[in-house]
Design a protein around this motif. Structure first.
Motif, short mmCIF file in Angstrom:
data_model
loop_
_atom_site.label_atom_id
_atom_site.label_comp_id
_atom_site.label_asym_id
_atom_site.label_seq_id
_atom_site.Cartn_x
_atom_site.Cartn_y
_atom_site.Cartn_z
N LEU A 84 0.83 -1.21 0.00
CA LEU A 84 0.00 0.00 0.00
C LEU A 84 0.86 1.26 0.00
O LEU A 84 0.51 2.27 -0.63
N THR A 85 1.96 1.21 0.73
CA THR A 85 2.87 2.37 0.75
C THR A 85 3.57 2.54 -0.59
O THR A 85 3.73 3.67 -1.09
N ARG A 86 4.00 1.42 -1.18
CA ARG A 86 4.70 1.48 -2.46
C ARG A 86 3.82 2.04 -3.56
O ARG A 86 4.29 2.78 -4.44
N SER A 87 2.52 1.70 -3.53
CA SER A 87 1.58 2.22 -4.54
C SER A 87 1.04 3.60 -4.17
O SER A 87 0.17 4.13 -4.88
N SER A 88 1.53 4.17 -3.07
CA SER A 88 1.16 5.52 -2.59
C SER A 88 -0.29 5.62 -2.14
O SER A 88 -0.81 6.72 -1.93
N GLU A 89 -0.96 4.49 -1.95
CA GLU A 89 -2.36 4.55 -1.51
C GLU A 89 -2.46 5.09 -0.09
O GLU A 89 -3.36 5.89 0.20
N LEU A 90 -1.57 4.66 0.80
CA LEU A 90 -1.62 5.18 2.16
C LEU A 90 -1.20 6.64 2.21
O LEU A 90 -1.70 7.41 3.04
N ILE A 91 -0.29 7.02 1.33
CA ILE A 91 0.14 8.43 1.29
C ILE A 91 -1.03 9.33 0.89
O ILE A 91 -1.25 10.39 1.49
N VAL A 92 -1.79 8.88 -0.11
CA VAL A 92 -2.95 9.67 -0.55
C VAL A 92 -4.00 9.74 0.55
O VAL A 92 -4.60 10.78 0.80
N SER A 311 6.59 -0.50 8.24
CA SER A 311 6.45 -0.62 6.78
C SER A 311 5.74 0.55 6.13
O SER A 311 5.53 0.54 4.92
N MET A 312 5.38 1.58 6.91
CA MET A 312 4.63 2.70 6.33
C MET A 312 5.53 3.83 5.86
O MET A 312 5.05 4.85 5.42
N ARG A 313 6.83 3.64 5.93
CA ARG A 313 7.75 4.70 5.49
C ARG A 313 7.75 4.77 3.97
O ARG A 313 7.85 3.75 3.29
N HIS A 314 7.64 5.99 3.42
CA HIS A 314 7.56 6.14 1.97
C HIS A 314 8.90 5.86 1.32
O HIS A 314 9.96 6.12 1.89
N ASN A 315 8.85 5.35 0.06
CA ASN A 315 10.07 4.99 -0.66
C ASN A 315 11.02 6.16 -0.83
O ASN A 315 12.25 6.01 -0.80
#
Length: 377
Positions: A84-92, A311-315
């Motif tokens: 989810l973090t990799r696909s930026s869904e949690l970031i959004v 695991s929620m740290r952005h790339n």
């Protein structure tokens, strides 16, 4: 905190799927190594075929799954949240005003539910199957062992004895013989001892009487001693006679008292602990097992929150691999702490509740601290 049911359900569904896949994969891997070890042990016994190790390995599967569950939740959660973090869904979602606590509600409830199902539903099945697997292992793959190997072949039992003293105890010692099949009239398996000695003591451990008998049979609610000679306070023997000694022991309880606590399910442990202590056995291991089962849902929740925190740290911020590796290392560190605290608890160096609950509480506090740090950051 903004709560969005649709997002929580979406995250919870992905978390549940990856956790179940991870649970199946890890259980299968551990069971494969267990099966290989059983085959190695069976290779030295020509009379044991392929079916015996396969059956034992299959019977151990629910127990293995119970042990693997916290790691499956940790690794499955790391995989789900990292995707989810990799696909930026949690970031959004967080940019839209949804905090970490909002989308972690669903996975947290799933983890609690998995832990509760494991304790209340899987544990009784796991214990029954594990007990059967241990009996098969003892019968086909081990040499000696069991109750007859204790104290040079003698079995020592302690039970309440209120005939001579209100708070008295009786210590029964003898050599166990093969248990007879259950009587069809009452379904009670006959258990026998030979070369029996019974010491009857007061509440202050003062000797009241001693009984010598060539054999004793355990019937429902009674030890039946044949041709028994009793020695009273005057140390003068009586004529050989039949003596009946009331007891709360059964063949199953005697066997279970020497078996591992994992062979008893969650619902059976409280009653068995009470009977065990009344009979004079130590119930420390069983109490630790019971409290460990009680702590399983909270441990599952801690692992889910720990997975999210690592695991929620952005790339773009870098260090993703180090964060994930840190999560795995934290999970194994909790496992080591759990084993060490259990050993201290069994040795009596720690209270039972502390020995069982400290790793769970430590993991939950670590996960909450990490999430609070990420939210503030």
């Amino acid at each position: 905190m903004t709560f969005t049911p649709t997002l929580s359900l979406y995250v919870a569904r992905g978390f549940l799927l990856t956790t179940l896949l991870m649970l199946c994969a890890l259980t299968g891997l551990v069971a494969l190594f267990d099966f290989i070890e059983l085959l190695r042990r069976a290779a030295s016994r020509p009379s044991v075929g392929f079916d015996i190790p396969a059956t034992i390995a299959a019977l151990r599967l629910p127990f293995v799954a119970m042990q693997i569950l916290p790691f499956a939740i940790l690794l499955g959660g790391i995989t789900a949240f990292w995707r989810l973090t990799r696909s930026s869904e949690l970031i959004v979602a967080r940019a839209a005003g949804v905090s970490a606590w909002g989308f972690l509600t669903g996975p947290g409830l799933v983890a609690l539910l998995l832990g509760a199902i494991a304790v209340t539903g899987v544990s009784p099945l796991s214990s029954a199957m594990l007990a059967r697997a241990e009996r098969m292992d003892q019968s086909f793959l081990r040499t000696g062992g069991g109750m007859s190997s204790l104290a040079g072949g003698r079995l020592w039992l302690r039970q309440a004895d209120r005939e001579l003293d209100e708070n008295g105890v009786a210590i029964v010692a003898g050599r166990p013989t093969a248990a007879r099949p259950a009587d069809p009239r009452d379904g009670f398996a006959r258990f026998e001892l030979k070369d029996v000695t019974v010491w009857r003591l007061s509440a202050g451990d003062s000797p009241l009487a001693r009984i010598e008998a060539p054999r004793a049979q355990l019937t429902p609610g009674t030890w039946v001693l044949e041709e028994a000679v009793s020695f009273g306070a005057d140390r003068m023997p009586t004529r050989p006679q039949r003596i009946e000694l009331p007891t709360e022991l059964t063949p199953g309880r005697i066997e279970d008292s020497f078996a591992s606590p994992e062979t008893l399910g969650f619902w059976s442990l409280p009653g068995f602990i009470e009977v065990l202590e009344q009979a004079g056995f130590s119930a420390v291991r069983h109490r630790i097992q019971f409290h460990s089962l009680l702590a399983t849902p909270i441990l599952a929740l801690a692992m889910a929150l720990l997975a999210a925190g690592f695991s929620m740290r952005h790339n773009r911020r870098g260090g993703v691999a180090q964060m994930i590796a840190g999560g795995v290392a934290a999970g194994f560190a909790l496992f080591v702490v759990d084993r060490i605290s259990a050993e201290f608890g069994e040795a009596g160096s720690l209270p039972v509740i502390l020995a069982a609950w400290v790793p769970t509480v430590a993991g939950l506090l670590l996960a909450l601290s990490l999430l609070l740090h990420l939210e503030d950051g």
